[in-house]
Structures are given as C-alpha cells and as structure tokens.
Design an enzyme around this catalytic site. Sequence first.
Site, PDB file in Angstrom:
ATOM      1  N   CYS A  28       5.760  -1.997  -8.992  1.00  0.00           N
ATOM      2  CA  CYS A  28       5.326  -0.579  -9.644  1.00  0.00           C
ATOM      3  C   CYS A  28       4.679  -1.258 -11.009  1.00  0.00           C
ATOM      4  O   CYS A  28       5.493  -0.855 -11.927  1.00  0.00           O
ATOM      5  CB  CYS A  28       6.263   0.155  -9.660  1.00  0.00           C
ATOM      6  N   CYS A 351      -7.627   3.793   2.103  1.00  0.00           N
ATOM      7  CA  CYS A 351      -6.547   3.382   1.104  1.00  0.00           C
ATOM      8  C   CYS A 351      -7.108   2.420   0.262  1.00  0.00           C
ATOM      9  O   CYS A 351      -6.387   1.923  -1.020  1.00  0.00           O
ATOM     10  CB  CYS A 351      -5.402   2.746   1.819  1.00  0.00           C
TER      11      CYS A 351
END
Length: 409
Positions: A28, A351
Amino acid sequence: MNNKNRRDRKQNDSFKQLCPVSGKCGGCNWIDKPYEEQLRAKEKWFQELMKLYCKPEPAIAMEEPAHYRNKVHAVFGEDRKHNTISGIYEAGTHRIVPVDSCLIENQKADEIIVSIRGLMKSFKMRAYNEDTGYGLLRHVLIRTGHVTGQIMVVLVLSSPVMPSKNNFVKALLKLHPEITTIVVNVNNRSTSMVLGDKEQVIYGKGYIEDVLCGKTFRISPKSFYQVNPVQTEKLYKKALEYAGLTGKEMVVDAYCGTGTIGMIASDGAKQVIGVELNGDAVRDARNNAKKNGIKNIQFYQNDAGKFLVEMAEQEAKVDVVMMDPPRSGSSEEFLQSVLRMKPEKVVYISCNPETLVRDLKILTKRDYKVTKCVGVDMFPFTDSLEAVCLLEKMGIRKSKIYSRTDVVI
Ligand code: SAH
C-alpha cells in the site's frame, strides 16, 4: 484542516503505527496519504488521461477503506536461527518481511495465517527453504466470502506427503471453526508462481461461494475473482447503469472470468455470450450460471479477439459489448471487430486506465464517442484505479455526446 481531513490524518497515523513494514512491503504505497487526498489524486490523474474524451464523474470511494482484500497470501520461510517466519517478499526481492497483520487484508485471514505458523512448531513442520530446497510449507493462500463468511485455506506444499495431515486439520479447525474448506496444493518447482498444478481437498468442498449483486459465485483456489467485494458491487452496478439494458439486447461479456458481469447483466438482457481464455474460469462460469438458474447465457473458451473476429465475420448482431480486459488492455483485432459489428454501446471496464485510453483512441477514430466515465476506487492505499467508460455509437442520443472539442477541463 477540516474535520474529515483531520479524521483521515489521525486514522493514517494510527495505520502507520499498525504497519511497521510499510516501507519495505510496497503493498500500500499510499499508506501516508489521507483517504480524501488519495481520491482527489486518482481523480486528477484519471481526468488528465481522459481529457480528450470525456469529463469523469466524481470517483466512487470506499466508505471504510480498510481490510478490503478477500484474498490473502503469505509466504513461509525461516530466519537465520531457523525460526519459522511468514509474511511477504520485500518488493523486488525474495527476502521475506515478517507480517502478522495488514491494514488492507481481511483480518480473519491474517489471524489464521498466524495460527498456522504457531501450529507448525507443535507438528514439527518446517517451512520451505528456497536455497536448500528443504522443508514443506511454501505459502498459505486464504480466500474469504464477504457475504457468505465462507473461508478457504490453501496450503501450498513442496511435496504431496503431509505428515499428520488429519491431526493438523483437526487442530486448525479447533482454533478456527469458521474455516469451511482446506486444500493442499503441491508446488515442487522453483518458480515465482505461488500455486502448482496438483490439488487435494483435505477438508470441505474445495471451493467457497460468495454473493455479488444478488448472484452466487463459486470461487476455486485458482479462479479470478475481484479482491475488493464491496467496491466490486459498485463497479458492476455502474457498468450495468451505463449499459442501460431494456430486456431486448444481445450482450457480449468479453474477458468474462467466472462470468460475474454477464450473469448480473442477464436479468436485463435477451441473451448474453461470455468469452474467456482461462478454461478453469469458464468451467466455474458454467457452474455459476447453472447454480443461479440463468438460462439466457452461454460461455465460450477462446481468445476474445479471435472470437469477436468470428462473430463479425458471421455478421452477428450484438447490441452491447461489455469488456473487462486484463492490465495489458484489449487487442487490435478485438477492437476492429467491435467497430465492424457496430453495437449501440460498449461498456469498457479497465483495471489500467493507461491501456484504456490507448484502446479508446482506436474505438473513437470513427463511429463511437465516450459519453460517460468514472473511476472506482477498488484499491485504497495504493495508486491503482479501476475505470468504467461508456461508448455510444454516434447518431444516437446526440445531445449527450461530447466531441473532442467541447470538453473543458
Ligand atoms: N470480468 C471478470 C474478469 C476480469 S479479469 C471479473 O470481473 O471478474 C480479466 C480476464 O480476462 C481474466 O479472467 C483473464 O483470464 C481473461 N483474459 C486474458 N486475456 C484474454 C484473452 N486474450 N481472451 C479472453 N480472455 C482473456
């Protein structure tokens, strides 16, 4: 700073404390950005990419942007003192960074991984060592059903022989009775692929099920399934809204995976045809259609480009093409076939907005205009963004169609 930003910043400070490995993992990479800031940055990037085509709607945010990943993977190994460790590979290396909990992963899955590591000691089970080739457990993969609560544990072993298998299963179920199936997968090759070819179900059905937009889907260890179920529903609803089906349409669901989009669209369409390259996914798609009692859908295992060339040659009448290609985007032959078949609408789900705009350039050369688009935040705390675009054939609903010159950004 307004209240929302203050709350976000506080939340992120606590995230940082929660994740001591955020610098090494790379999972992340936007952990230190307040959520609102992440969204604005994604919107700005997408707007810039789309500037020749269409002004995006405000991005679709996740209300509680944590612990969203329903698929969790841990690699197992040993530290220098031969203690078992589990976690993730440090970005770009094969060094294992120990991780017990992660703010984007399903929390129950993380707990189960820690329990498995604990059990290994009492069962004298060694983790696999990539350098020596010694040891048994290589990876653990956990998939969870967001709505059903079902949990699948996949133990990836270096050998098909698992000593004390039954007792291990018993002990794991005692700690986690919520586990609904356990599968052993054998991977004895030195490869970066996590899963090998051989599988043995050692507890339960060997798959889990989950519910999306009211339909039930079977998820096997290897089948593709979106990792953020909460946002996937919003993504699919948007795609359906753009498709605007009336019950009369012939719809193609290209790159259909396990058939999720086509099945959700089937209630509003006359007929749906799904096409997908991966044989396991097509098998799951056919099972899923049966399970949901859907009769107006067929699935074909084929390259989507080749399949559409054939459809165009046969002059098949298609009203709506829904397409959801992988990150690399679609192919020239697919896009040219769409232009030949002239469906009223194309709903492009992507995506990777960079390959999306590359493909839009081809589709909008003649006949089509992008009339609506939106970013959907499927991956909070990362820089990825999913996008949905509606392309309409020119000549219909002219008033709503943007031309390249009248978009002001
Ligand atoms: N629409 C599905 C899957 C999207 S992922 C969902 O929302 O769940 C993209 C899918 O495209 C994968 O299932 C992958 O196997 C498939 N795929 C990749 N290349 C393909 C090709 N050339 N032809 C058909 N399918 C392809």
